[in-house]
Design an enzyme around this catalytic site. Structure first.
Site, PDB file in Angstrom:
ATOM      1  CE  LYS A  52      21.887 -62.188  21.308  1.00  0.00           C
ATOM      2  NZ  LYS A  52      21.586 -61.647  19.974  1.00  0.00           N
ATOM      3  CD  GLN A  96      19.832 -58.511  18.827  1.00  0.00           C
ATOM      4  OE1 GLN A  96      20.825 -59.028  19.323  1.00  0.00           O
ATOM      5  NE2 GLN A  96      18.746 -59.209  18.566  1.00  0.00           N
ATOM      6  CG  ASP A 119      24.449 -63.380  15.448  1.00  0.00           C
ATOM      7  OD1 ASP A 119      24.184 -64.100  16.437  1.00  0.00           O
ATOM      8  OD2 ASP A 119      24.121 -62.190  15.362  1.00  0.00           O
TER       9      ASP A 119
END
Ligand code: NDP
Length: 294
Positions: A52, A96, A119
């Site tokens: 990412k 994460q 997200d």
């Protein structure tokens, strides 16, 4: 069989994002900025976060990776999230998953300012998605929708079967495919580990999305001739054959299923790359304030 080629589509969309990021930077005097928090040192999570960050650099974003030892307390993590929420130079924040057992992932998700939740896991974004309102869409389903759109896959009136009902992939995927939009307008069956006659359910699918987390779970005998098959699974196995020491397998037995499918995503080279694109698009929108004006 035609390949739904994540490498090709993601490269094309990233080129567009790069141009838009350059215009944003010229106007705002700073780059779009994504912060990723990583707790512990899970091998898979390290790889995903590194990818990412690398992709942010590639499209001209600023990226910051904040790392914590596995024993950070929930309160410390929530305090850091609060600080980032208040920082006007940070547009997007992701934490994460998975988190260590002593940290409640729901508390963490809800602590992130929904306007920075790139997200798309915050209940406000999920609720707005369900209602077809502007929002950050969870990156993996978003990437899949972009892929379907790119290849002009007809979804209206089709029967879609989603295997797996997680909050981050299966559930939002089923909502997006059923929405009154393009792509969308499918009749969706959402299946899971308690589904009776799973094989029959999957066999009925014109579009099958497999998000289970089991290597080669979906086999040729479970798939209708001509189906469109989207393989979300990333199953890592140690391997002496690769430089990384790992080999990736999908949830779909590509070799068998590709002989029956009209379109299929490979693993690697499919949904994983599109997930990154979903995240980058959300981050750009967060910087520009197009979804939630600043
Ligand atoms: P979860 O473990 O959260 O969810 C798995 C889902 O699969 C659950 O709903 C579970 O059912 C269902 N399931 C498990 N076993 C069976 C079975 N035998 N039959 C039917 N359904 C079953 O996984 P995620 O959704 O987070 O991830 C799924 C896969 O996708 C993983 O391989 C993950 O690594 C990968 N992934 C890939 C991404 C990408 O970018 N390509 C991004 C995110 C994930 P139940 O709810 O009943 O337990």
């Amino acid at each position: 069989m035609n390949l739904l080629d994540g490498k090709l589509v993601s490269a094309k969309i990233k080129e567009d994002i790069k141009q838009e990021a350059a215009s944003f930077t010229a106007q705002a005097g700073r780059k779009p900025h994504l912060v990723a928090i990583l707790v512990g040192n899970d091998g898979g999570s390290e790889t995903y976060v590194a990818s990412k960050m690398r992709n942010c650099e590639l499209v001209g974003f600023e990226s910051t990776n904040i790392r914590y030892d596995v024993d950070i307390t929930e309160a410390e993590l929530l305090a850091k999230i609060g600080e980032i929420n208040e920082d006007p130079t940070i547009d997007g924040l992701i934490v994460q998953l998975p988190l260590p057992k002593h940290i409640d992932p729901d508390k963490v998700t809800e602590a992130i300012d929904y306007r920075k939740d790139v997200d798309g896991f915050h209940p406000i974004n999920l609720g707005r998605m369900q209602r077809n309102l502007p929002c950050f869409i969870p990156a993996t389903p978003y990437g899949i929708m972009l892929m379907l759109e790119h290849y002009g896959i007809e979804t209206s009136g089709k029967k879609a079967v989603v295997v797996g009902r997680s909050n981050i992939v299966g559930s939002p995927m089923s909502i997006l495919l059923a929405r009154n939009s393009t792509p969308g307008n499918c009749t969706v069956t959402l299946t899971h580990s308690r589904t009776a006659n799973l094989k029959e359910e999957i066999l009925a699918g014109d579009i099958v999305v497999a998000a289970i987390g089991r290597k080669n779970f979906v086999t040729a005998d479970m798939v209708k001739e001509g189906a469109v098959v989207i393989d979300v699974g990333i199953n890592r196995e140690e391997s002496a054959e690769t430089k990384s020491g790992f080999k990736l397998y999908g949830d779909v037995d590509f070799e068998g299923v590709s002989k029956k499918a009209s379109w299929i995503t490979p693993v690697p080279g499919g949904v994983g790359l599109m997930t990154i694109v979903g995240l980058l698009k959300n981050t750009l929108e967060a910087a520009k304030g197009t979804i939630y004006p600043k």
